[in-house]
Design a protein around this motif. Structure first.
Motif, PDB file in Angstrom:
ATOM      1  N   GLU A 193      -4.698  -8.586   9.983  1.00  0.00           N
ATOM      2  CA  GLU A 193      -4.765  -9.690   9.031  1.00  0.00           C
ATOM      3  C   GLU A 193      -4.559 -11.035   9.730  1.00  0.00           C
ATOM      4  OE1 GLU A 193      -3.187  -7.633   4.906  1.00  0.00           O
ATOM      5  OE2 GLU A 193      -1.711  -8.116   6.459  1.00  0.00           O
ATOM      6  N   ALA A 194      -3.627 -11.080  10.676  1.00  0.00           N
ATOM      7  CA  ALA A 194      -3.385 -12.310  11.431  1.00  0.00           C
ATOM      8  C   ALA A 194      -4.631 -12.723  12.200  1.00  0.00           C
ATOM      9  CB  ALA A 194      -2.205 -12.124  12.382  1.00  0.00           C
ATOM     10  N   ASP A 195      -5.287 -11.773  12.826  1.00  0.00           N
ATOM     11  CA  ASP A 195      -6.519 -12.076  13.560  1.00  0.00           C
ATOM     12  C   ASP A 195      -7.612 -12.574  12.619  1.00  0.00           C
ATOM     13  OD1 ASP A 195      -5.309 -11.375  15.956  1.00  0.00           O
ATOM     14  OD2 ASP A 195      -6.172  -9.353  15.990  1.00  0.00           O
ATOM     15  N   ALA A 196      -7.736 -11.962  11.447  1.00  0.00           N
ATOM     16  CA  ALA A 196      -8.736 -12.393  10.463  1.00  0.00           C
ATOM     17  C   ALA A 196      -8.450 -13.817   9.996  1.00  0.00           C
ATOM     18  CB  ALA A 196      -8.760 -11.428   9.281  1.00  0.00           C
ATOM     19  N   SER A 214       9.573  -8.176  15.095  1.00  0.00           N
ATOM     20  CA  SER A 214       8.334  -8.006  15.873  1.00  0.00           C
ATOM     21  C   SER A 214       7.117  -7.941  14.960  1.00  0.00           C
ATOM     22  CB  SER A 214       8.410  -6.756  16.751  1.00  0.00           C
ATOM     23  OG  SER A 214       9.481  -6.837  17.648  1.00  0.00           O
ATOM     24  N   MET A 215       7.093  -8.856  13.969  1.00  0.00           N
ATOM     25  CA  MET A 215       5.999  -8.884  13.003  1.00  0.00           C
ATOM     26  C   MET A 215       5.519 -10.319  12.799  1.00  0.00           C
ATOM     27  SD  MET A 215       7.247  -6.264  10.023  1.00  0.00           S
ATOM     28  CE  MET A 215       5.671  -6.382   9.170  1.00  0.00           C
ATOM     29  N   SER A 216       4.271 -10.453  12.401  1.00  0.00           N
ATOM     30  CA  SER A 216       3.717 -11.759  12.066  1.00  0.00           C
ATOM     31  C   SER A 216       3.898 -12.014  10.576  1.00  0.00           C
ATOM     32  CB  SER A 216       2.230 -11.808  12.403  1.00  0.00           C
ATOM     33  OG  SER A 216       2.045 -11.715  13.792  1.00  0.00           O
ATOM     34  N   TYR A 276       4.819 -11.039   5.148  1.00  0.00           N
ATOM     35  CA  TYR A 276       4.537 -10.336   6.397  1.00  0.00           C
ATOM     36  C   TYR A 276       3.128  -9.763   6.353  1.00  0.00           C
ATOM     37  CZ  TYR A 276       9.334 -10.926   7.781  1.00  0.00           C
ATOM     38  OH  TYR A 276      10.523 -11.492   8.155  1.00  0.00           O
ATOM     39  N   ILE A 277       2.438  -9.891   7.473  1.00  0.00           N
ATOM     40  CA  ILE A 277       1.056  -9.447   7.572  1.00  0.00           C
ATOM     41  C   ILE A 277       0.876  -8.594   8.818  1.00  0.00           C
ATOM     42  CG2 ILE A 277       0.124 -11.413   6.283  1.00  0.00           C
ATOM     43  CD1 ILE A 277      -0.551 -12.753   8.959  1.00  0.00           C
TER      44      ILE A 277
END
Length: 79
Positions: free
Chosen positions: A54-57, A37-39, A49-50
């Motif tokens: 961080e994914a949104d940025a 359950s991680m990006s 893994y972030i």
């Protein structure tokens, strides 16, 4: 933090020694690891893994958002 972004260039920390690899944001694809359950992003043959922040940025900087929403299958789960 494993990531920093400057002028649409993404710098990912690859190891504990601080070695970084850079990549234009437009060449980054964010993916979901459903089991964790991680990006993450794949870089240099490994998963980095972030956080969701961080994914949104990364998406704001121009990365491709390939995430999917993970839904809880157990009652009372936080996700």
């Amino acid at each position: 933090m494993t990531l920093r972004i400057e002028n649409q260039m993404c710098y990912f920390k690859l190891d504990e020694d601080g070695q970084e690899q850079s990549l234009p944001a437009t060449r980054v694809k964010i993916v979901t690891d459903n089991d964790k359950s991680m990006s993450f992003v794949e870089l240099a043959g490994q998963r980095i893994y972030i956080t969701e922040v961080e994914a949104d940025a990364l998406t704001v900087a121009g990365a491709t958002d390939g995430r999917n929403h993970v839904k809880a299958e157990e009652p009372g789960s936080l996700i």
